[in-house]
Motif scaffolding. Structure first.
Motif, PDB file in Angstrom:
ATOM      1  N   UNK A 293     -51.044  48.537 -13.444  1.00 12.23           N
ATOM      2  CA  UNK A 293     -52.241  47.721 -13.676  1.00 12.23           C
ATOM      3  C   UNK A 293     -51.902  46.244 -13.586  1.00 12.23           C
ATOM      4  N   UNK A 294     -50.815  45.836 -14.206  1.00 14.90           N
ATOM      5  CA  UNK A 294     -50.419  44.423 -14.165  1.00 14.90           C
ATOM      6  C   UNK A 294     -50.174  43.972 -12.725  1.00 14.90           C
ATOM      7  N   UNK A 295     -49.500  44.825 -11.947  1.00 13.64           N
ATOM      8  CA  UNK A 295     -49.229  44.458 -10.554  1.00 13.64           C
ATOM      9  C   UNK A 295     -50.532  44.369  -9.759  1.00 13.64           C
ATOM     10  N   UNK A 296     -51.441  45.301 -10.000  1.00 11.51           N
ATOM     11  CA  UNK A 296     -52.709  45.280  -9.274  1.00 11.51           C
ATOM     12  C   UNK A 296     -53.550  44.046  -9.634  1.00 11.51           C
ATOM     13  N   UNK A 297     -53.468  43.661 -10.904  1.00 14.58           N
ATOM     14  CA  UNK A 297     -54.283  42.535 -11.369  1.00 14.58           C
ATOM     15  C   UNK A 297     -53.572  41.199 -11.194  1.00 14.58           C
ATOM     16  N   UNK A 298     -52.307  41.218 -10.788  1.00 13.34           N
ATOM     17  CA  UNK A 298     -51.556  39.985 -10.648  1.00 13.34           C
ATOM     18  C   UNK A 298     -51.207  39.356 -11.974  1.00 13.34           C
ATOM     19  N   UNK A 299     -51.053  40.202 -13.017  1.00 13.52           N
ATOM     20  CA  UNK A 299     -50.738  39.726 -14.359  1.00 13.52           C
ATOM     21  C   UNK A 299     -49.246  39.874 -14.598  1.00 13.52           C
ATOM     22  N   UNK A 300     -48.588  38.826 -15.045  1.00 14.38           N
ATOM     23  CA  UNK A 300     -47.155  38.881 -15.317  1.00 14.38           C
ATOM     24  C   UNK A 300     -46.892  39.635 -16.618  1.00 14.38           C
TER      25      UNK A 300
ATOM     26  N   UNK B 113     -55.847  53.796  -9.207  1.00 19.71           N
ATOM     27  CA  UNK B 113     -57.052  53.155  -9.727  1.00 19.71           C
ATOM     28  C   UNK B 113     -56.634  51.786 -10.257  1.00 19.71           C
ATOM     29  N   UNK B 114     -57.004  50.701  -9.589  1.00 19.46           N
ATOM     30  CA  UNK B 114     -56.525  49.368  -9.998  1.00 19.46           C
ATOM     31  C   UNK B 114     -57.073  48.924 -11.351  1.00 19.46           C
ATOM     32  N   UNK B 115     -58.141  49.563 -11.822  1.00 22.79           N
ATOM     33  CA  UNK B 115     -58.729  49.180 -13.099  1.00 22.79           C
ATOM     34  C   UNK B 115     -58.016  49.807 -14.293  1.00 22.79           C
TER      35      UNK B 115
ATOM     36  N   UNK C 282     -63.135  52.366  -4.248  1.00 19.48           N
ATOM     37  CA  UNK C 282     -62.466  51.357  -5.093  1.00 19.48           C
ATOM     38  C   UNK C 282     -61.088  51.818  -5.552  1.00 19.48           C
ATOM     39  N   UNK C 283     -60.434  52.630  -4.741  1.00 19.65           N
ATOM     40  CA  UNK C 283     -59.070  53.082  -5.019  1.00 19.65           C
ATOM     41  C   UNK C 283     -58.127  52.479  -3.977  1.00 19.65           C
ATOM     42  N   UNK C 284     -56.863  52.417  -4.337  1.00 18.82           N
ATOM     43  CA  UNK C 284     -55.857  51.896  -3.419  1.00 18.82           C
ATOM     44  C   UNK C 284     -54.884  53.001  -3.078  1.00 18.82           C
ATOM     45  N   UNK C 285     -54.697  53.192  -1.798  1.00 18.93           N
ATOM     46  CA  UNK C 285     -53.878  54.305  -1.316  1.00 18.93           C
ATOM     47  C   UNK C 285     -52.620  53.750  -0.661  1.00 18.93           C
ATOM     48  N   UNK C 286     -51.495  54.421  -0.906  1.00 13.97           N
ATOM     49  CA  UNK C 286     -50.238  53.994  -0.315  1.00 13.97           C
ATOM     50  C   UNK C 286     -49.434  55.185   0.169  1.00 13.97           C
ATOM     51  N   UNK C 287     -48.560  54.944   1.113  1.00 10.82           N
ATOM     52  CA  UNK C 287     -47.699  56.002   1.633  1.00 10.82           C
ATOM     53  C   UNK C 287     -46.262  55.512   1.615  1.00 10.82           C
ATOM     54  N   UNK C 288     -45.358  56.377   1.216  1.00 16.25           N
ATOM     55  CA  UNK C 288     -43.961  56.002   1.095  1.00 16.25           C
ATOM     56  C   UNK C 288     -43.041  57.024   1.743  1.00 16.25           C
ATOM     57  N   UNK C 289     -42.002  56.517   2.370  1.00 18.31           N
ATOM     58  CA  UNK C 289     -41.049  57.358   3.106  1.00 18.31           C
ATOM     59  C   UNK C 289     -39.676  57.219   2.479  1.00 18.31           C
ATOM     60  N   UNK C 290     -38.964  58.323   2.422  1.00 21.07           N
ATOM     61  CA  UNK C 290     -37.583  58.293   1.960  1.00 21.07           C
ATOM     62  C   UNK C 290     -36.779  59.314   2.747  1.00 21.07           C
ATOM     63  N   UNK C 291     -35.951  58.814   3.653  1.00 21.52           N
ATOM     64  CA  UNK C 291     -34.940  59.676   4.256  1.00 21.52           C
ATOM     65  C   UNK C 291     -33.799  59.814   3.241  1.00 21.52           C
ATOM     66  N   UNK C 292     -33.103  60.920   3.265  1.00 22.67           N
ATOM     67  CA  UNK C 292     -31.982  61.052   2.338  1.00 22.67           C
ATOM     68  C   UNK C 292     -30.875  61.895   2.947  1.00 22.67           C
ATOM     69  N   UNK C 293     -29.679  61.595   2.494  1.00 16.46           N
ATOM     70  CA  UNK C 293     -28.509  62.415   2.809  1.00 16.46           C
ATOM     71  C   UNK C 293     -27.635  62.426   1.565  1.00 16.46           C
ATOM     72  N   UNK C 294     -27.177  63.596   1.206  1.00 17.60           N
ATOM     73  CA  UNK C 294     -26.318  63.731   0.027  1.00 17.60           C
ATOM     74  C   UNK C 294     -25.074  64.523   0.402  1.00 17.60           C
ATOM     75  N   UNK C 295     -24.221  64.727  -0.580  1.00 14.54           N
ATOM     76  CA  UNK C 295     -23.052  65.575  -0.366  1.00 14.54           C
ATOM     77  C   UNK C 295     -23.080  66.690  -1.392  1.00 14.54           C
ATOM     78  N   UNK C 296     -22.833  67.908  -0.941  1.00 15.80           N
ATOM     79  CA  UNK C 296     -22.818  69.069  -1.829  1.00 15.80           C
ATOM     80  C   UNK C 296     -21.420  69.665  -1.829  1.00 15.80           C
ATOM     81  N   UNK C 297     -21.073  70.258  -2.936  1.00 15.94           N
ATOM     82  CA  UNK C 297     -19.754  70.905  -3.030  1.00 15.94           C
ATOM     83  C   UNK C 297     -18.963  70.364  -4.191  1.00 15.94           C
ATOM     84  N   UNK C 298     -18.390  69.207  -4.017  1.00 15.02           N
ATOM     85  CA  UNK C 298     -17.631  68.575  -5.093  1.00 15.02           C
ATOM     86  C   UNK C 298     -16.327  69.274  -5.371  1.00 15.02           C
ATOM     87  N   UNK C 299     -16.361  70.328  -6.182  1.00 13.40           N
ATOM     88  CA  UNK C 299     -15.167  71.110  -6.508  1.00 13.40           C
ATOM     89  C   UNK C 299     -15.065  72.245  -5.486  1.00 13.40           C
TER      90      UNK C 299
END
Length: 775
Positions: free
Chosen positions: A768-775, A637-639, A457-474
């Motif tokens: 919880x609100x999103x899981x239950x569809x509650x605004x 846990x949606x509850x 009774x659990x909900x599982x999700x997977x998320x991906x994030x590619x990233x590129x940044x810049x280092x140095x500045x000064x």
């Protein structure tokens, strides 16, 4: 917990700093008392926005142990200038950045809760705090502006900032290119659109902010011992604020208990302390309480962003349009607008080949604590927006989110790649990073794990994030070498705040000179060293300092060959350097580096050589572009709305690795701070009063050890071409990649797309609100 994916890196080596730190022998700001020091306490505004009608300090002046009470009038009489030191910036349509006057102590108005109004100097910390309670300030309250989205239509805070706008900014600064992007979007086959919020954050470093100020009346010279991450940066700002010559101010730090960008600039309190030290003729010490830090340390993020991404019929990205509103707080800090314009925009188009990009930014003033650098400084905001947008593009196009990313990654053959916003990525190999991250996360096995979670009774999700940044500045950083008693002293301009500079750079110098690391001692973070440079910010330390160290070592060896040729009576061309010795080629005649350094002084006195081996130089290092991929897997846990990050996988390209253990630590620490922003951290101001509702750790939630998931990490390093060692930097990548990875995972776990509109922090109630569809 860490699950090591591979060991294709140098062997871990212990840090030389750690013994003192873990045995309580560190020298943090509050550990050391100056002789005869007095103590300071600040009277702070209880209002977010008000006129100051009067300040009565007589009762405080008569309190036991009080040495002085200073107000804004005293700062004005002392000639203190504008504490806001942001460089000028050009805005849209010929406008310029608005930089209102920020006093060291407020005199006519207070602009945010916690703004300092008076400073009490007393014999003890408690006497100063007690006397501060006796200062009577009469305020005429005004209606504050808190929300950055409504600030342009709210009452005007500064006469020079119409609509409370500090800067309107466009990248590229060509209106015709901007219109071209809009036309592409209007004609596009598909357009993905998202709106995201990066909530305001409190930095909350382990050691609060503070300083000890003193004044030498004979030489009219000041000293500031402060827990800063860049002595040169603070000194440069203070001499401008106070109208001093650079030689009149020494700034130095010892151990620093965390900084994360917040301890970069000069603050009003530092200037007030210096004036107080001069007037009282005593060293004056102040250490912020945690409550003060919530009300006076630069805060972070506070942005509202909208973006549109155009796709052609094959799912290729063709144009990107970003609209970004950023809160500066009540005053302009040293980097506030730069972070949300230059830093923010240079992250686009991330790893993706997007030929047309337009970024609009509006920086606005509000009656809140000013914002400044915090781990990532504009790059997390940009990457979070970009990767939420890519997820939405996958939804509207019907193309698998992995496949969509693969289709749009910049190819290695395109390097160096000039982006549509004008930066040039010097190196990168993005597709293998994505593939390696998917393997590390066991992405093919996710469907099985999701079904198993459903049985519980659990909900599982997977998320991906590619990233590129810049280092140095000064770009500019220096290093010095001096020889003393068979030891080499390596001087550095910037300062460690936990990153292990003494370990890393002493080893680097020792390796280049082929001597034992124990023969090298690092001195850092002290303007008295005379070493050029800036601060430990923007993931710049490893790349800029390593370049400076290599440069100064080469200079020492060049000078050493000249001296050795005279001492060994051989032509300079016949002198080689090996294993810590200068040798005459083809003979057994040699002198050690330390022997040559010691005897060079005599040669210098006799005019045989023009310089000794002691050296001080600097190097300019262009930006590099660290990148990677984060994959988060969550279970909800949606509850109850409770979310657990069950695994987290990271693949980084940080260029050449100087110390693998520190790289791991930087990734883990940055992921922890990203996790904190995603799930719980939120600086909330009351809309009507401007009071900081989350002004303590009772109200402001911080991540704890049990929130951290197991981390699987690996490297896929492509050396940078912008510095001799190929370093790219790694200190901020964890915050940059983790935000979207976790939020995308949360959205993926909630059915029917109800999680797509969630904003950070993704609290249990929101989930919880999103899981239950509650605004």
């Amino acid at each position: 917990m860490n699950i090591r994916a591979e060991a294709s890196h140098p062997k871990h080596q212990p840090r030389i700093e750690d013994r003192a730190l873990i045995t309580g022998e560190g020298r943090f700001l509050d550990d050391v008392a100056a002789p005869h020091q007095a103590f300071a306490a600040f009277v702070r505004s209880p209002h977010a926005f008000a006129r100051i009608a009067s300040v009565d300090v007589e009762a405080a002046r008569q309190a036991p142990g009080v040495l002085a009470v200073l107000t804004g009038k005293d700062m004005e009489d002392a000639g203190v200038g504008n504490v806001s030191r942001h460089p000028p910036m050009d805005g849209r349509h010929g406008s310029n950045l608005v930089r209102p006057f920020r006093p060291a102590l407020a005199k006519d108005r207070v602009m945010h809760i916690g703004e300092p109004v008076a400073i009490i100097v007393a014999e003890t910390r408690f006497a100063a705090a007690d006397a501060a309670e006796l200062v009577s300030v009469t305020y005429d309250e005004l209606d504050p502006v808190v929300d950055i989205r409504t600030a342009p239509g709210a009452p005007q805070l500064w006469p020079e900032a119409a609509g409370n706008v500090a800067l309107e900014w466009l990248m590229p600064a060509d209106e015709a290119k901007f219109r071209e992007v809009q036309q592409i979007l209007s004609d596009a086959h598909r357009v993905a659109r998202v709106t995201v919020i990066n909530q305001r954050l409190v930095v909350a470093s382990m050691e609060t902010r503070g300083a000890t100020a003193s004044h030498d009346a004979v030489n009219d010279a000041y000293t500031l011992r402060s827990c800063t991450q860049g002595a040169n940066a603070v000194a440069d700002q203070i001499v401008a604020i106070m109208g001093l010559e650079r030689e009149q101010l020494r700034v130095f730090s010892e151990d620093v208990g965390g900084a994360f960008g917040m301890k970069t600039p000069a603050y009003p309190e530092y200037v007030a302390l210096l004036i107080a030290a001069r007037l009282t003729r005593r060293p004056v010490h102040w250490m912020a309480t945690r409550s003060e830090s919530f009300l006076s340390d630069n805060q972070a993020r506070d942005t509202f962003s909208q973006a549109e991404l155009a796709l052609d019929e094959n799912g290729k990205f063709v144009a990107l349009h970003v609209r970004h509103i950023a809160g500066m707080g009540a005053y302009m800090t040293s980097h506030g607008a730069h972070i949300q314009t230059n830093n923010f925009s240079r992250c686009f188009p991330a790893m993706y080949d997007i030929p047309k990009v337009a970024v609009e930014v509006r920086c606005v003033f509000t009656n809140t604590v000013p914002t400044g650098p915090y781990r990532g400084a504009g790059r997390p905001e940009a990457n979070y927006l970009m990767e939420r947008l890519v997820e939405e593009a996958a939804r509207v196009s019907g193309i698998d989110k992995i496949e969509l990313r693969r289709r749009n990654l910049i190819a290695p053959a395109a390097m160096p790649y000039k982006t549509a916003v004008g930066t040039t990525y010097d190196s990168g190999d993005f597709a293998p990073i994505l593939d390696k991250a998917l393997k590390l996360a066991d992405y093919p096995g996710f469907a099985r794990r999701r079904k198993e979670a459903e049985r519980r009774s659990k909900r599982r999700g997977i998320g991906i994030s590619c990233f590129l940044e810049h280092s140095g500045g000064v770009p500019t950083e220096g290093a010095s070498v001096t020889f003393s008693d068979k030891q080499l002293i390596l001087g550095l301009g910037l300062h460690s705040t936990g990153q292990g500079h003494a370990s890393v750079f002493s080893r680097l110098a020792a390796e280049r000179l082929q001597i034992a690391p124990a023969q090298v001692r690092v001195k850092q973070g002290d303007t008295a060293l005379g070493v050029a440079g800036y601060a430990s910010v923007a993931s710049r330390g490893a790349m800029t300092v390593s370049h400076a160290v290599v440069t100064v070592v080469d200079l020492v060896l060049d000078k050493g060959r000249k001296a050795a040729s005279a001492l060994l009576e051989a032509a300079e061309a016949d002198i080689t350097y090996r294993n810590g010795n200068f040798e005459v080629v083809g003979t057994d005649r040699r002198l050690s580096l330390f022997e040559v350094a010691e005897r060079a002084g005599d040669l210098l006195k006799r005019g045989i050589i023009g310089e000794g081996l002691d050296s001080n130089t600097k190097a300019d290092t262009p930006q590099a572009f660290p990148n990677g991929c984060h994959i988060a897997e969550v279970e909800i846990d949606p509850n109850t709305g409770l979310v657990e990050i069950v695994t987290f996988s990271v693949v980084d390209d940080c260029g050449a690795v100087l110390d693998p253990m520190i790289v791991e630590g930087q990734v883990h620490g940055a992921v922890a701070q990203g996790l904190g922003q995603v799930l719980m951290e939120n600086a909330v101001y009351d809309a009507e009063s401007g009071q900081l509702i989350t002004g303590s750790f009772m109200d402001y939630a911080m991540p704890r050890a049990y929130h951290m998931p197991p981390i699987r990490d690996a490297l896929h390093n492509v050396p940078a071409t912008t510095n001799p060692l190929g370093v790219k930097g790694v200190g901020e990548g964890g915050t940059i990649g983790s935000l979207a990875a976790i939020m995308n995972a949360v959205a993926d776990a909630i059915p029917d797309g109800r999680g797509n509109a969630l904003d950070m922090p993704a609290t249990p109630e929101k989930i919880w609100r999103a899981c239950q569809g509650v605004d």
